[in-house]
Design a protein around this motif. Structure first.
Motif, PDB file in Angstrom:
ATOM      1  N   SER A  48       0.821  -1.335   0.067  1.00  0.00           N
ATOM      2  CA  SER A  48      -0.016  -0.005  -0.026  1.00  0.00           C
ATOM      3  C   SER A  48       0.917   1.232  -0.016  1.00  0.00           C
ATOM      4  O   SER A  48       2.106   1.339   0.192  1.00  0.00           O
ATOM      5  CB  SER A  48      -1.097  -0.161   1.174  1.00  0.00           C
ATOM      6  N   ASN A  49       0.242   2.531  -0.377  1.00  0.00           N
ATOM      7  CA  ASN A  49       1.158   3.523  -0.549  1.00  0.00           C
ATOM      8  C   ASN A  49       1.477   4.048   0.825  1.00  0.00           C
ATOM      9  O   ASN A  49       0.790   3.903   1.876  1.00  0.00           O
ATOM     10  CB  ASN A  49       0.457   4.629  -1.506  1.00  0.00           C
ATOM     11  N   VAL A  50       2.596   5.081   1.004  1.00  0.00           N
ATOM     12  CA  VAL A  50       2.818   5.979   1.999  1.00  0.00           C
ATOM     13  C   VAL A  50       2.206   7.209   1.879  1.00  0.00           C
ATOM     14  O   VAL A  50       2.294   7.775   0.730  1.00  0.00           O
ATOM     15  CB  VAL A  50       4.381   6.057   2.212  1.00  0.00           C
ATOM     16  N   GLU A  51       1.540   7.733   2.842  1.00  0.00           N
ATOM     17  CA  GLU A  51       0.803   9.169   2.588  1.00  0.00           C
ATOM     18  C   GLU A  51       1.563  10.190   3.478  1.00  0.00           C
ATOM     19  O   GLU A  51       2.150   9.882   4.585  1.00  0.00           O
ATOM     20  CB  GLU A  51      -0.512   9.076   3.045  1.00  0.00           C
ATOM     21  N   CYS A  52       1.466  11.416   2.679  1.00  0.00           N
ATOM     22  CA  CYS A  52       2.044  12.507   3.502  1.00  0.00           C
ATOM     23  C   CYS A  52       0.995  13.554   3.064  1.00  0.00           C
ATOM     24  O   CYS A  52       0.749  13.858   2.030  1.00  0.00           O
ATOM     25  CB  CYS A  52       3.505  12.885   2.820  1.00  0.00           C
ATOM     26  N   SER A  53       0.548  14.318   4.137  1.00  0.00           N
ATOM     27  CA  SER A  53      -0.275  15.498   3.741  1.00  0.00           C
ATOM     28  C   SER A  53       0.100  16.410   4.755  1.00  0.00           C
ATOM     29  O   SER A  53       0.497  16.553   5.776  1.00  0.00           O
ATOM     30  CB  SER A  53      -1.946  15.004   3.842  1.00  0.00           C
ATOM     31  N   GLY A  54      -0.012  17.688   4.116  1.00  0.00           N
ATOM     32  CA  GLY A  54       0.350  19.007   4.932  1.00  0.00           C
ATOM     33  C   GLY A  54      -1.176  19.423   5.656  1.00  0.00           C
ATOM     34  O   GLY A  54      -1.992  18.758   5.412  1.00  0.00           O
ATOM     35  N   ASP A  55      -1.193  20.238   6.605  1.00  0.00           N
ATOM     36  CA  ASP A  55      -2.371  20.669   7.190  1.00  0.00           C
ATOM     37  C   ASP A  55      -2.224  22.103   7.160  1.00  0.00           C
ATOM     38  O   ASP A  55      -1.473  22.679   6.886  1.00  0.00           O
ATOM     39  CB  ASP A  55      -2.642  19.921   8.436  1.00  0.00           C
ATOM     40  N   MET A  56      -3.340  22.807   7.743  1.00  0.00           N
ATOM     41  CA  MET A  56      -3.462  24.235   7.954  1.00  0.00           C
ATOM     42  C   MET A  56      -2.205  24.923   8.886  1.00  0.00           C
ATOM     43  O   MET A  56      -1.912  25.799   8.698  1.00  0.00           O
ATOM     44  CB  MET A  56      -4.757  24.710   8.996  1.00  0.00           C
ATOM     45  N   HIS A  57      -1.681  24.085   9.620  1.00  0.00           N
ATOM     46  CA  HIS A  57      -0.505  24.477  10.593  1.00  0.00           C
ATOM     47  C   HIS A  57       0.875  24.367   9.982  1.00  0.00           C
ATOM     48  O   HIS A  57       1.630  24.790  10.434  1.00  0.00           O
ATOM     49  CB  HIS A  57      -0.702  24.068  11.848  1.00  0.00           C
ATOM     50  N   LEU A  58       0.948  23.148   9.409  1.00  0.00           N
ATOM     51  CA  LEU A  58       2.437  22.517   8.983  1.00  0.00           C
ATOM     52  C   LEU A  58       2.382  22.281   7.462  1.00  0.00           C
ATOM     53  O   LEU A  58       1.614  21.110   7.270  1.00  0.00           O
ATOM     54  CB  LEU A  58       2.741  21.405   9.761  1.00  0.00           C
ATOM     55  N   ASN A  59       3.030  22.787   6.421  1.00  0.00           N
ATOM     56  CA  ASN A  59       3.091  22.300   5.227  1.00  0.00           C
ATOM     57  C   ASN A  59       4.227  21.459   5.319  1.00  0.00           C
ATOM     58  O   ASN A  59       5.480  21.681   5.350  1.00  0.00           O
ATOM     59  CB  ASN A  59       3.172  23.365   4.313  1.00  0.00           C
ATOM     60  N   MET A  60       3.954  20.124   5.514  1.00  0.00           N
ATOM     61  CA  MET A  60       5.365  19.049   5.538  1.00  0.00           C
ATOM     62  C   MET A  60       6.138  19.008   4.317  1.00  0.00           C
ATOM     63  O   MET A  60       5.593  18.788   3.091  1.00  0.00           O
ATOM     64  CB  MET A  60       4.593  17.500   5.950  1.00  0.00           C
ATOM     65  N   HIS A  61       7.238  18.738   4.522  1.00  0.00           N
ATOM     66  CA  HIS A  61       8.372  18.580   3.485  1.00  0.00           C
ATOM     67  C   HIS A  61       8.699  16.892   4.080  1.00  0.00           C
ATOM     68  O   HIS A  61       9.147  16.955   4.994  1.00  0.00           O
ATOM     69  CB  HIS A  61       9.411  19.455   3.720  1.00  0.00           C
ATOM     70  N   LEU A  62       8.731  16.097   2.845  1.00  0.00           N
ATOM     71  CA  LEU A  62       9.053  14.715   3.181  1.00  0.00           C
ATOM     72  C   LEU A  62      10.095  14.596   2.004  1.00  0.00           C
ATOM     73  O   LEU A  62      10.249  14.884   0.880  1.00  0.00           O
ATOM     74  CB  LEU A  62       8.043  14.008   2.646  1.00  0.00           C
ATOM     75  N   SER A  63      11.462  14.009   2.737  1.00  0.00           N
ATOM     76  CA  SER A  63      12.596  13.918   1.748  1.00  0.00           C
ATOM     77  C   SER A  63      12.878  12.185   1.943  1.00  0.00           C
ATOM     78  O   SER A  63      12.968  11.921   3.064  1.00  0.00           O
ATOM     79  CB  SER A  63      13.790  14.402   2.591  1.00  0.00           C
ATOM     80  N   VAL A  64      13.013  11.590   0.754  1.00  0.00           N
ATOM     81  CA  VAL A  64      13.396  10.182   0.864  1.00  0.00           C
ATOM     82  C   VAL A  64      14.537  10.162   0.032  1.00  0.00           C
ATOM     83  O   VAL A  64      14.344  10.325  -1.068  1.00  0.00           O
ATOM     84  CB  VAL A  64      12.028   9.249   0.648  1.00  0.00           C
ATOM     85  N   ARG A  65      15.485   9.484   0.540  1.00  0.00           N
ATOM     86  CA  ARG A  65      16.933   9.377  -0.439  1.00  0.00           C
ATOM     87  C   ARG A  65      17.596   8.133  -0.207  1.00  0.00           C
ATOM     88  O   ARG A  65      17.536   7.517   0.854  1.00  0.00           O
ATOM     89  CB  ARG A  65      17.672  10.692  -0.257  1.00  0.00           C
ATOM     90  N   SER A  66      18.354   7.795  -1.172  1.00  0.00           N
ATOM     91  CA  SER A  66      19.377   6.783  -0.846  1.00  0.00           C
ATOM     92  C   SER A  66      20.779   7.420  -1.591  1.00  0.00           C
ATOM     93  O   SER A  66      20.690   8.673  -1.704  1.00  0.00           O
ATOM     94  CB  SER A  66      19.052   5.549  -1.754  1.00  0.00           C
ATOM     95  N   SER A  67      21.947   6.625  -1.586  1.00  0.00           N
ATOM     96  CA  SER A  67      23.036   7.267  -2.086  1.00  0.00           C
ATOM     97  C   SER A  67      23.715   6.163  -3.008  1.00  0.00           C
ATOM     98  O   SER A  67      23.188   4.877  -3.100  1.00  0.00           O
ATOM     99  CB  SER A  67      23.733   7.588  -0.838  1.00  0.00           C
ATOM    100  N   GLY A  68      24.777   6.534  -3.952  1.00  0.00           N
ATOM    101  CA  GLY A  68      25.375   5.576  -4.419  1.00  0.00           C
ATOM    102  C   GLY A  68      24.514   4.740  -5.412  1.00  0.00           C
ATOM    103  O   GLY A  68      23.839   5.361  -6.477  1.00  0.00           O
ATOM    104  N   GLU A  69      24.531   3.530  -5.517  1.00  0.00           N
ATOM    105  CA  GLU A  69      23.712   2.676  -6.471  1.00  0.00           C
ATOM    106  C   GLU A  69      22.214   2.860  -6.205  1.00  0.00           C
ATOM    107  O   GLU A  69      21.230   2.655  -7.157  1.00  0.00           O
ATOM    108  CB  GLU A  69      24.001   1.314  -6.412  1.00  0.00           C
TER     109      GLU A  69
END
Length: 159
Positions: A48-69
């Motif tokens: 199932s998917n991972v959900e991210c939503s902002g709201d009236m008080h916090l516009n969330m920023h989601l960073s998903v990263r790896s490195s190299g390969e």
């Protein structure tokens, strides 16, 4: 496994999609952005998917990263991996999305989302089953001049 590269301060390591969800939930509870590092060579299988939503008080920023390969995020032909909405912004780096499926996003569905940025990201076999088609362009209709409009005041219509 090889040692992890240096992490960004506040970055959580995730080995599963649930690890990403847990970091988002902690960040929401603490009123901060969420940052996740997936070890290079890892393969995360999504049911199932991972959900991210902002709201009236916090516009969330989601960073998903790896490195190299990079790391592989696998939708197993049954799920898109992320659903981003309500002002949540998303940054993806060094990730390979494979076999994602969704109604409106094969890998990432964004609805009312903030900014989405990617660096060194690939998509293979990801498909959306529904596509919103843009409305056809509207044709301007000639308008009758208003009796209150003075054509002499318009340089293009002046005699």
């Amino acid at each position: 496994p090889p040692p992890l590269p240096p992490l960004v301060p506040g970055e959580a390591v995730a080995h599963t999609p649930q690890g990403i969800r847990d970091e988002i939930n902690k960040a929401v509870d603490q009123g901060r952005n969420a940052s996740v590092f997936i070890p290079p060579g890892a393969r995360l299988a999504f049911s199932s998917n991972v959900e991210c939503s902002g709201d009236m008080h916090l516009n969330m920023h989601l960073s998903v990263r790896s490195s190299g390969e990079g790391a592989t995020l696998d939708g197993k032909k049954s799920s898109n991996m992320f659903y981003i909405s309500s002002g949540c912004s998303l940054y993806l780096e060094a990730l390979h999305f494979v076999d994602g499926r969704g109604d409106y996003g094969g890998a990432v569905r964004a609805y009312g989302a903030g900014d989405i940025a990617m660096k060194d990201v690939s998509f293979t076999g990801c498909e959306a089953s529904s596509v919103r088609r843009p409305s056809p362009p509207r044709t301007a209709r000639p308008r009758k001049p208003s009796p209150h409009w003075n054509a002499v005041d318009s340089p293009s219509l002046a005699p």
